[in-house]
Design a protein around this motif. Structure first.
Motif, PDB file in Angstrom:
ATOM      1  N   TYR A 245       0.788  -1.302  -0.103  1.00  0.00           N
ATOM      2  CA  TYR A 245      -0.100  -0.022   0.066  1.00  0.00           C
ATOM      3  C   TYR A 245       0.793   1.206  -0.178  1.00  0.00           C
ATOM      4  O   TYR A 245       1.771   1.247   0.867  1.00  0.00           O
ATOM      5  N   ARG A 246       0.491   1.989  -1.089  1.00  0.00           N
ATOM      6  CA  ARG A 246       1.139   3.379  -0.777  1.00  0.00           C
ATOM      7  C   ARG A 246       0.138   4.694  -0.933  1.00  0.00           C
ATOM      8  O   ARG A 246      -0.719   4.528  -2.000  1.00  0.00           O
ATOM      9  N   ASP A 247       0.410   5.834  -0.290  1.00  0.00           N
ATOM     10  CA  ASP A 247      -0.554   6.819  -0.348  1.00  0.00           C
ATOM     11  C   ASP A 247       0.200   8.140  -0.385  1.00  0.00           C
ATOM     12  O   ASP A 247       1.614   8.073   0.239  1.00  0.00           O
TER      13      ASP A 247
ATOM     14  N   ARG B 296       3.620   7.798   2.115  1.00  0.00           N
ATOM     15  CA  ARG B 296       3.706   6.525   3.074  1.00  0.00           C
ATOM     16  C   ARG B 296       3.623   5.257   2.431  1.00  0.00           C
ATOM     17  O   ARG B 296       2.547   5.238   1.293  1.00  0.00           O
ATOM     18  N   ARG B 297       4.250   4.438   2.590  1.00  0.00           N
ATOM     19  CA  ARG B 297       4.276   3.204   1.999  1.00  0.00           C
ATOM     20  C   ARG B 297       4.566   2.008   3.088  1.00  0.00           C
ATOM     21  O   ARG B 297       5.056   2.236   3.998  1.00  0.00           O
ATOM     22  N   GLN B 298       3.912   1.029   2.761  1.00  0.00           N
ATOM     23  CA  GLN B 298       3.860  -0.051   3.754  1.00  0.00           C
ATOM     24  C   GLN B 298       3.697  -1.486   2.935  1.00  0.00           C
ATOM     25  O   GLN B 298       2.733  -1.792   2.018  1.00  0.00           O
ATOM     26  N   PHE B 299       4.538  -2.444   3.074  1.00  0.00           N
ATOM     27  CA  PHE B 299       4.334  -3.820   2.627  1.00  0.00           C
ATOM     28  C   PHE B 299       4.078  -4.850   3.872  1.00  0.00           C
ATOM     29  O   PHE B 299       4.796  -4.965   4.944  1.00  0.00           O
ATOM     30  N   ASN B 300       3.273  -5.818   3.525  1.00  0.00           N
ATOM     31  CA  ASN B 300       2.947  -6.930   4.554  1.00  0.00           C
ATOM     32  C   ASN B 300       3.156  -8.094   3.789  1.00  0.00           C
ATOM     33  O   ASN B 300       2.396  -8.395   2.821  1.00  0.00           O
ATOM     34  N   GLY B 301       3.937  -8.996   4.047  1.00  0.00           N
ATOM     35  CA  GLY B 301       4.278 -10.527   3.830  1.00  0.00           C
ATOM     36  C   GLY B 301       3.771 -11.178   4.512  1.00  0.00           C
ATOM     37  O   GLY B 301       3.844 -11.163   5.816  1.00  0.00           O
ATOM     38  N   PHE B 302       3.072 -12.527   4.078  1.00  0.00           N
ATOM     39  CA  PHE B 302       2.481 -13.388   5.190  1.00  0.00           C
ATOM     40  C   PHE B 302       2.492 -14.919   4.642  1.00  0.00           C
ATOM     41  O   PHE B 302       2.424 -15.103   3.561  1.00  0.00           O
ATOM     42  N   GLY B 303       2.446 -15.879   5.535  1.00  0.00           N
ATOM     43  CA  GLY B 303       2.312 -17.087   5.239  1.00  0.00           C
ATOM     44  C   GLY B 303       1.560 -17.679   6.333  1.00  0.00           C
ATOM     45  O   GLY B 303       1.940 -17.422   7.681  1.00  0.00           O
ATOM     46  N   VAL B 304       0.512 -18.704   6.091  1.00  0.00           N
ATOM     47  CA  VAL B 304       0.075 -19.417   7.080  1.00  0.00           C
ATOM     48  C   VAL B 304      -0.092 -20.803   6.775  1.00  0.00           C
ATOM     49  O   VAL B 304      -0.571 -21.257   5.580  1.00  0.00           O
ATOM     50  N   ILE B 305       0.332 -21.863   7.628  1.00  0.00           N
ATOM     51  CA  ILE B 305       0.099 -23.198   7.299  1.00  0.00           C
ATOM     52  C   ILE B 305      -0.541 -23.849   8.499  1.00  0.00           C
ATOM     53  O   ILE B 305      -0.265 -23.565   9.692  1.00  0.00           O
TER      54      ILE B 305
ATOM     55  N   ILE C   9       5.745 -10.267   7.826  1.00  0.00           N
ATOM     56  CA  ILE C   9       6.737  -9.289   7.782  1.00  0.00           C
ATOM     57  C   ILE C   9       6.136  -7.949   7.389  1.00  0.00           C
ATOM     58  O   ILE C   9       5.311  -7.915   6.748  1.00  0.00           O
ATOM     59  N   ASN C  10       6.465  -6.774   8.125  1.00  0.00           N
ATOM     60  CA  ASN C  10       6.014  -5.638   7.792  1.00  0.00           C
ATOM     61  C   ASN C  10       7.288  -4.618   7.606  1.00  0.00           C
ATOM     62  O   ASN C  10       8.361  -4.521   8.395  1.00  0.00           O
ATOM     63  N   LYS C  11       7.031  -3.597   6.556  1.00  0.00           N
ATOM     64  CA  LYS C  11       8.063  -2.756   6.401  1.00  0.00           C
ATOM     65  C   LYS C  11       7.298  -1.489   5.878  1.00  0.00           C
ATOM     66  O   LYS C  11       6.458  -1.294   5.433  1.00  0.00           O
ATOM     67  N   THR C  12       7.585  -0.245   6.914  1.00  0.00           N
ATOM     68  CA  THR C  12       7.035   0.822   6.926  1.00  0.00           C
ATOM     69  C   THR C  12       7.889   2.020   6.587  1.00  0.00           C
ATOM     70  O   THR C  12       9.000   2.442   7.189  1.00  0.00           O
ATOM     71  N   HIS C  13       7.449   3.055   5.726  1.00  0.00           N
ATOM     72  CA  HIS C  13       8.321   4.258   5.466  1.00  0.00           C
ATOM     73  C   HIS C  13       7.404   5.512   5.321  1.00  0.00           C
ATOM     74  O   HIS C  13       6.533   5.135   4.831  1.00  0.00           O
ATOM     75  N   TYR C  14       8.020   6.545   5.722  1.00  0.00           N
ATOM     76  CA  TYR C  14       7.287   7.961   5.927  1.00  0.00           C
ATOM     77  C   TYR C  14       8.353   8.743   5.186  1.00  0.00           C
ATOM     78  O   TYR C  14       9.427   9.016   5.528  1.00  0.00           O
ATOM     79  N   ASP C  15       7.781   9.709   4.282  1.00  0.00           N
ATOM     80  CA  ASP C  15       8.696  10.729   3.662  1.00  0.00           C
ATOM     81  C   ASP C  15       7.870  12.096   3.875  1.00  0.00           C
ATOM     82  O   ASP C  15       6.982  12.141   3.012  1.00  0.00           O
TER      83      ASP C  15
ATOM     84  N   LYS D 277      12.695  12.246   6.494  1.00  0.00           N
ATOM     85  CA  LYS D 277      12.119  10.849   6.039  1.00  0.00           C
ATOM     86  C   LYS D 277      12.271   9.859   7.444  1.00  0.00           C
ATOM     87  O   LYS D 277      13.176  10.054   8.263  1.00  0.00           O
ATOM     88  N   ARG D 278      11.530   8.810   7.460  1.00  0.00           N
ATOM     89  CA  ARG D 278      11.541   7.886   8.369  1.00  0.00           C
ATOM     90  C   ARG D 278      11.359   6.517   7.693  1.00  0.00           C
ATOM     91  O   ARG D 278      10.178   6.165   7.161  1.00  0.00           O
ATOM     92  N   ASN D 279      12.459   5.501   7.844  1.00  0.00           N
ATOM     93  CA  ASN D 279      12.452   4.322   7.596  1.00  0.00           C
ATOM     94  C   ASN D 279      12.371   3.378   8.712  1.00  0.00           C
ATOM     95  O   ASN D 279      13.456   3.224   9.337  1.00  0.00           O
ATOM     96  N   PHE D 280      11.087   2.671   9.130  1.00  0.00           N
ATOM     97  CA  PHE D 280      11.060   2.244  10.312  1.00  0.00           C
ATOM     98  C   PHE D 280      11.904   0.441   9.859  1.00  0.00           C
ATOM     99  O   PHE D 280      11.783   0.084   8.674  1.00  0.00           O
ATOM    100  N   ASP D 281      12.406   0.070  11.079  1.00  0.00           N
ATOM    101  CA  ASP D 281      13.039  -1.353  10.818  1.00  0.00           C
ATOM    102  C   ASP D 281      11.936  -2.384  10.455  1.00  0.00           C
ATOM    103  O   ASP D 281      10.802  -2.229  10.607  1.00  0.00           O
ATOM    104  N   LEU D 282      12.556  -3.427   9.716  1.00  0.00           N
ATOM    105  CA  LEU D 282      11.759  -4.593   9.207  1.00  0.00           C
ATOM    106  C   LEU D 282      11.356  -5.261  10.641  1.00  0.00           C
ATOM    107  O   LEU D 282      11.911  -5.565  11.509  1.00  0.00           O
ATOM    108  N   LEU D 283       9.982  -5.496  10.796  1.00  0.00           N
ATOM    109  CA  LEU D 283       9.497  -6.275  11.790  1.00  0.00           C
ATOM    110  C   LEU D 283       9.277  -7.545  11.217  1.00  0.00           C
ATOM    111  O   LEU D 283       8.433  -7.940  10.227  1.00  0.00           O
ATOM    112  N   ILE D 284       9.238  -8.733  12.078  1.00  0.00           N
ATOM    113  CA  ILE D 284       9.005 -10.157  11.862  1.00  0.00           C
ATOM    114  C   ILE D 284       8.127 -10.526  12.971  1.00  0.00           C
ATOM    115  O   ILE D 284       8.695 -10.617  13.861  1.00  0.00           O
ATOM    116  N   LEU D 285       6.786 -11.035  12.537  1.00  0.00           N
ATOM    117  CA  LEU D 285       5.981 -11.010  13.706  1.00  0.00           C
ATOM    118  C   LEU D 285       5.147 -12.580  13.473  1.00  0.00           C
ATOM    119  O   LEU D 285       4.517 -12.758  12.520  1.00  0.00           O
ATOM    120  N   PRO D 286       5.719 -13.556  14.408  1.00  0.00           N
ATOM    121  CA  PRO D 286       5.085 -15.024  14.220  1.00  0.00           C
ATOM    122  C   PRO D 286       3.998 -15.058  15.131  1.00  0.00           C
ATOM    123  O   PRO D 286       3.521 -14.248  15.812  1.00  0.00           O
TER     124      PRO D 286
END
Length: 693
Positions: free
Chosen positions: A344-346, A378-387, A403-409, A424-433
């Motif tokens: 998502y980017r806006d 603003r841009r944000q990426f969410n990657g996901f996997g479920v088994i 996994i989430n990656k968020t960036h503000y400009d 600019k603010r580039n947040f750290d990559l989050l890994i969320l199990p």
């Protein structure tokens, strides 16, 4: 707790003309009565628990009352200061957001409609256009963003009967309410088409409280061949809403219908034009593997004159969501999986201007000189996997990862030279199990447990310093959720469904929005909170004979939320109850139905007192509200159906605050304004027609 006798109304109504999807084929006798999905649900893609509102449950409330509909679910509380002023909290998450809904991810037919900082606007959608609302509490669903509050999935009505139908729902009520929803639907072997046009207007209960909305929804699905299906969604809303704002304790006690003085004098309002377009394609590779990929675009044009300035803003957003799902055999049992991602980017642009309403001869707001001009990407990426794996005939395990990656400009387009505030603010990559276990007890009953990690992004205001610069020290909230629940299904002996959940969530880097001006908030990470509680949902069905049923439902919440560590300047609030959250909430409803034609519903909503300051020095009053509706539907001919309904809200005319503003600050020597008054006793009634061509 206040108690009162129910008031009985005799009226006529119309049931759903097109029919509703069963919650699950094996339990259709409880269809449209229960609030919880018995075994599995669309969101979980496995065993993660969620709650679903659907079918005739929507009839328990007025067709404009989103809050009363959502508040039927234990653990979920929607504050509604006005039709355009709403805040949804789940398990206390989001209670500190000053205005609007934050920290909860909102989807509309699987299209993410939460903006780049995590802010959602539920009032952009028409309740009458929905078939179901699914709520995932907490960050346990990796496929839907792992926000600390959870996710809310809005699903539009689909045509389930072959043929073409024209229907019209008309509602009128107190405060000059007029609402009309005209729909055209068609379904055949290849095409599923549904179009709605809706209009609503009301003067509102308070001064400066009118609301006028027009909306168009197009939902189309076309089967191309045995492997491919294409879907199109277009949702357009245009509304103008006056803003009465909040009241001080004195003003609330004197006359809850009044607007805040400056908002009334400036005739403050907001005008919104919102467009959402989504195009998706589902491809079935084989019987065990498929993909759905969707592209979406959203546009919001918002104009809001306030006493302190005039805000003019727009948001352009776009992105995609792709989900692969499948199953395979494991030791003779079915294992399932899904994986994918969403981007998502806006672009958010906002300007403020002086409001010269004091010089406008009592005619309300008047735009003056420009004060600011800003833009943020603003841009944000969410990657996901479920088994989901069957470990035995009764035991299943589900593992998820997000996994989430968020960036503000941020761009300051108003100040030039050395004073420019670009950052600019580039947040750290989050890994969320996430890990869930489920043990089946037979007959649809089960016990489940979950451990999951989640996060929340800071809002735009929370990323800025008092000077309007990006704050490099602000961190995302993160937390760990622990949940243990049981869903017990006692049919066929008793027709009883019982859902009990125990949960605890520890959140660190608590985001605190501190108000430093009438239109200025700053954020900081102030400590840790502990969210724990018990949620109970009970649904029962009595067969009274002669095709008559009585279906009571109870939702009860005990919140034990507190600041684990919270130091704000010289004040230490550690150990205090969490601000903005009631300790107890109870919702009771009962539906009497005869031959699937006549029905009567009665509802009671109790909300405990709510701490309004971090020091717990002030609280709102507890309240209980009774409402009721009755109806009847009939077939005038083979093709024509007719119904009417009537209902009353707040039967005993209770004075209460339906929404509150925490840690309010008074400006210019005025008292802090904490309270948004709820409506007094009010009535509504409707006529519905449907003609099958």
């Amino acid at each position: 707790m206040k108690t009162s006798l129910f008031c009985i109304l005799l009226v006529i109504s119309f049931s759903n003309l097109l029919g509703q999807e069963s919650v699950q084929d094996s339990v259709t006798y409880l269809d449209e009565v229960i609030l919880v999905d018995p075994v599995k649900n669309k969101a979980a893609k496995g065993i993660t628990a969620s709650n679903v509102i659907k079918g005739k449950i929507f009839q328990n409330q007025s067709p404009i009352d989103f809050a009363a509909t959502i508040n039927q679910i234990a653990g979920v509380h929607m504050f509604s200061g006005a039709l355009n002023t709403n805040r949804i909290t789940i398990r206390g998450v989001g209670a500190r957001t000053p205005f609007g809904t934050d920290k909860i991810r909102l989807y509309y037919n699987d299209i993410p409609v939460t903006n780049g900082t995590g802010f959602s606007t539920i009032e952009a959608f028409d309740l009458e256009n929905l078939n179901a609302i699914e709520i995932i509490k907490g960050p346990k669903s990796a496929a839907y963003g792992t926000n600390l509050g959870g996710a809310m999935l809005l699903r539009t009505t689909e045509v389930e009967t072959t043929g073409t139908t024209v229907s019209n729902n008309f509602t009128a009520g107190s405060y000059g309410l007029i609402k009309n929803n005209l729909s055209l639907s068609h379904a055949d072997e290849k095409l599923n088409f549904n179009m709605h046009y809706g209009h609503m207007s009301t003067d509102g209960y308070r001064e400066n409280n009118s609301f006028d909305r027009d909306g168009l929804l197009l939902n189309l699905s076309r089967i191309i061949n045995s492997k491919s299906t294409v879907s199109l969604l277009v949702n357009y809303i245009d509304y103008t809403a006056q803003i009465p704002s909040s009241l001080s304790q004195t003003a609330f006690d004197e006359d809850p219908t009044q607007a805040a003085f400056t908002w009334n004098a400036s005739q403050g309002f907001e005008a919104n034009k919102y467009t959402l377009v989504g195009l998706s394609h589902t491809y079935k590779f084989n019987e065990k593997f498929r993909n759905t990929t969707g592209l979406f675009y959203s546009y919001l044009d918002h104009y809001e004159p306030r006493p302190f300035n005039i805000l003019d803003e727009y948001t352009n957003g776009y992105g995609f969501r792709s989900n692969f799902s499948g199953n395979f055999d494991l030791n003779g049992q079915e294992a399932t999986y899904n994986f994918g991602g969403e981007f998502y980017r806006d672009e958010y642009k906002w300007q403020t201007f002086e409001n010269l309403y004091r010089d406008n001869n009592g005619n309300g707001s008047l735009e003056g000189d420009q004060i600011s001009n800003n833009k943020e990407y603003r841009r944000q990426f969410n990657g996901f996997g479920v088994i989901t794996l069957p470990l035995s005939s009764r035991l299943k395990a589900q593992a998820g990862l997000n996994i989430n990656k968020t960036h503000y400009d941020f761009r300051d387009l108003f100040t030039i030279g050395a004073g420019n505030k670009n950052a600019k603010r580039n947040f750290d990559l989050l890994i969320l199990p996430s890990l869930s276990m489920e043990y089946g007890l037979g007959g649809g009953s089960r016990i489940y447990a979950n451990v999951s990690r989640g996060f929340s992004n800071p809002s735009l205001e929370e990323t800025l310093t008092p000077d309007g610069l990006i704050n490099p020290e602000i961190e995302q909230e993160t937390g760990t959720n622990y949940e243990l629940g049981t869903k017990l299904f006692f049919w066929p002996k008793t027709n009883l469904w019982l859902d009990i959940t125990f949960y605890r969530m520890d959140i660190k880097n608590l985001l605190v929005a501190q108000r430093v001006g009438e239109d200025q908030f700053i954020g900081k990470n102030a400590g840790k909170t502990r969210h724990q509680g018990i949620e109970l949902q009970l649904d029962y069905r009595f067969n009274l004979g002669n095709n008559t049923t009585l279906s009571p439902s109870v939702g009860y919440t005990v919140n034990d939320h507190s600041f684990k560590e919270f130091v704000d300047g010289d004040d230490d609030f550690s150990g205090n109850p969490l601000t903005g959250v009631p300790k107890h909430r109870l919702h009771f409803s009962s539906r009497l139905e005869h031959k699937k034609k006549f029905y009567w519903t009665a509802t009671y909503q109790y909300v405990d007192d709510i701490p309004l300051t971090d020091a717990n020095s002030l609280s709102s009053d507890a309240y209980g509200i009774f409402s009721s509706q009755m109806g009847y539907n009939t077939s005038v001919s083979e093709k024509l159906s007719l119904g009417i309904n009537i209902g009353v809200n707040n039967i005993f005319d209770t004075t209460y605050a339906r929404s509150v503003l925490i840690n309010a600050v008074g400006f210019g020597g005025n008292a802090p304004r904490y309270f948004y008054p709820g409506n007094d006793r009010n009535y509504y009634g409707g006529v519905q027609l449907a003609y099958r061509l």
